[in-house]
Design a protein around this motif. Structure first.
Motif: not given
Lengths: 276, 124
Positions: A28, A33, A35, A42-44, A144, B30-32, B34
């Protein structure tokens, strides 16, 4: 004896907690992780909407429908034209920039009916023999990784040569009412006002602003082409019984007054044609 | 094997198991989200095309503020640097010269924005 056994188990638990703390610190904080190198799909959602709008506005600039198609394909949507139309409707509903909604509607209409829009993009220049335009067919998945990205380059897209931009036709000609018809055969929902706009050659015209005014300066501005699955020149509006509406198509046309829900309870269909 | 050694090995094993659990939680569970990914993490070639679109829109509307705002999605720190990097990528990818020209125009406009205007006064 029992004290010794529980103490024996306790050291295992202590080790587990220690390890967990180290594991969480690594996963963490030290190397979380991330991206990297994603593709546009894959964008929001908000960013995909911005990307879609950018594609539509770039299409207004270069008139290259093939390029717009390829860019939209990067969003990996089942029906890009529908997504464009829905976003245009959403913008209109939110009172956002009419120009943005128009850009989206125009591209939606162009995708649905490339020949039926008010401006026609020039075809891409022909490539020399033996050369083929490279287009994006495969896009990378979101990767990722807990480590920083390596600067490796993957196969990259190139787009077709950019054609000369074709200016959009100015919508400054008045639109002439060609027909107005009360529809009482049940083919239209009650109170539905259907507007269809055609150009001088009889082709449906997308992106034409339509303004409806009623009551105490209440107004609604929308564009043809928001329902490309019906027709690029189509727009509609829901009237309420007992309310009188005024309609204007385009920027300089005369207004059409006294529109209301017909006595039969059906809808109204009006057809406009671009003047000369 | 002496009991003390066995206990020490189990202690190490429990630490390893704890580390494994921590890594699984952080890297797999607990991945971000997407849904929050921004254009900032687009691949370089997609970024270059994004910049090209911004440049095309700028060419049409000459709205530099809007272009800057859009470019800040790729790199909030320096829109000019973003366009410069995109130009390099575009050259590598052999973009059409006309596209490169459109991007160069935007780059020049941004550089003029970031370069302080000369006052003609001598430096202190």
């Amino acid at each position: 004896m029992n004290d010794n056994e529980s103490r024996g188990n306790l050291y295992l638990f202590t080790g587990l907690i220690l390890g967990l703390a180290v594991g969480l610190l690594i996963s963490l904080v030290i190397s979380p992780v991330e991206f990297v190198d994603i593709d546009p799909s894959a964008m929001g959602e908000a960013y995909r909407n911005e990307y879609r709008l950018l594609i539509a506005q770039a299409f207004q600039s270069d008139g290259n429908l093939q390029r717009a198609r390829e860019r939209l394909a990067l969003l990996r949507e089942a029906d890009p034209a529908r997504s464009l139309a829905m976003q245009a409707q959403q913008l209109v509903g939110e009172g956002a920039s009419p120009a943005d909604a128009r850009a989206l509607a125009l591209l939606a209409a162009a995708l649905t009916n490339p020949q039926g829009i008010a401006f026609t993009p020039q075809p891409s220049p022909t490539l020399p023999p033996g050369e083929e335009a490279q287009t994006t067919r495969e896009v990378g998945q979101a990767i990722f990784t807990p480590t920083p990205p390596l600067p490796t380059r993957t196969p990259v897209p190139t787009f077709t040569p950019r054609p000369t931009a074709t200016p959009m036709r100015a919508l400054d000609a008045p639109f002439v009412l060609e027909s107005r018809q009360d529809v009482c055969d049940g083919s239209l929902p009650a109170g539905r006002l259907v507007i269809e706009v055609f150009d001088r050659d009889g082709n449906p015209m997308a992106g034409v602003p339509v303004q409806v005014v009623w009551g105490q300066n209440q107004t609604s501005l929308f564009y043809t082409g928001l329902a490309p699955e019906i027709s690029p020149g189509y727009a509609d509006f829901q009237m309420e019984a007992g309310v009188v509406y005024t309609l204007r198509v385009g920027a300089v046309s005369d207004t059409l007054n006294d529109l209301s829900v017909p006595a039969c309870g059906g809808g109204v269909r009006v057809v406009f044609r671009e003047g000369r | 094997m002496p009991m003390r050694t066995v206990r020490f090995l189990f202690f190490l094993l429990s630490i390893a198991a704890g580390i494994g659990l921590g890594l699984v939680y952080g890297w797999l569970i607990k991945t971000p989200d997407p849904g929050q990914l921004t254009p900032q993490v687009l691949r370089a070639d997609f970024k270059a095309d994004y910049v090209l679109m911004v440049a095309q829109v700028y060419q049409r509307d000459q709205n530099l503020a809007q272009a800057v705002q859009r470019l800040s999605r790729l790199d909030p720190a320096s829109p000019a640097r973003t366009v410069a990097q995109a130009l390099l990528t575009a050259r590598d990818l052999q973009y059409d010269p006309a596209d490169l020209q459109v991007m160069s125009d935007l780059s020049r406009a941004l550089q003029s924005l970031e370069t302080p205007a000369a006052t003609g006064e001598p430096a202190p």
